[in-house]
Enzyme design. Structure first.
Site: not given
Ligand code: COA
Length: 161
Positions: A19, A43, A92
């Protein structure tokens, strides 16, 4: 349309060097970057919103044009309120793409003036995630390559409880 201001939202449970890498690269190209610590309702978090906020603030302290904030609501509402028209997300791997595309389309549908930029994570960080770090920390593995000392300490404290 606030061209030089961008926002980088995320859960940051906890913040990692992956990050930080995205933040640094973005902060060089915008006058001001809002890093927004948020909740993804799907989450379950290890750290509370305020704990995540504190860790993000500590890790990003040295970067002058970064503002760290938190918001427990709809991302586009925050962006509209602060007149932020540029959104940053990190990618990613291909596996991130579908989820990101869905979120990007939803956000742009709710806020058509929004532009969304995707940065490829640096290869050194392209495989790390907050979940992976929590798992390794849970087994007392070495996570010092991926998170700051402060986050490492906070993780140890939390997992020993
Ligand atoms: N380096 C390392 N890891 C990275 C990374 C990078 N550059 N970029 C993302 N990750 C990891 C995170 O650590 C995280 O890992 P985890 O799933 O193991 O925890 C994962 O990628 C995704 O995290 P994040 O980017 O924080 O996304 P998210 O899905 O947790 O949260 C929000 C996204 C908070 C921005 C989104 O849920 C949101 O906007 N919430 C507000 C409510 C809202 O507006 N909802 C409608 C959205 S359409």
């Amino acid at each position: 349309m606030g061209k030089k201001i961008a926002a980088y939202p995320g859960s940051f449970d906890p913040i990692t060097y992956g990050h930080v890498n995205i933040v640094k690269r973005t902060a060089e190209r915008f006058n001001k970057l809002y890093v927004i610590v948020m909740n993804n309702p799907n989450k379950e978090y290890l750290f509370s919103l305020s704990e995540r906020l504190e860790m993000v603030k500590t890790d990003l302290k040295g970067i002058k044009n970064v503002v760290v904030d938190t918001f427990d609501g709809l991302l586009v509402d925050y962006l509209k309120r602060h007149r932020i028209f540029n959104l940053i997300r990190g990618l990613r791997a291909v596996s991130d793409f579908e989820y990101e595309l869905q979120m990007a389309n939803a956000n742009r549908s709710l806020f058509p003036e929004l532009e969304i930029f995707f940065l490829m994570a640096d290869t050194d960080f392209s495989f790390i995630s907050s979940s992976m770090i929590k798992e390794i920390a849970n087994y007392e593995g070495d996570i010092s390559k991926w998170v700051s000392k402060n986050v490492e300490i906070k993780l140890k404290e939390k997992l020993s409880k």
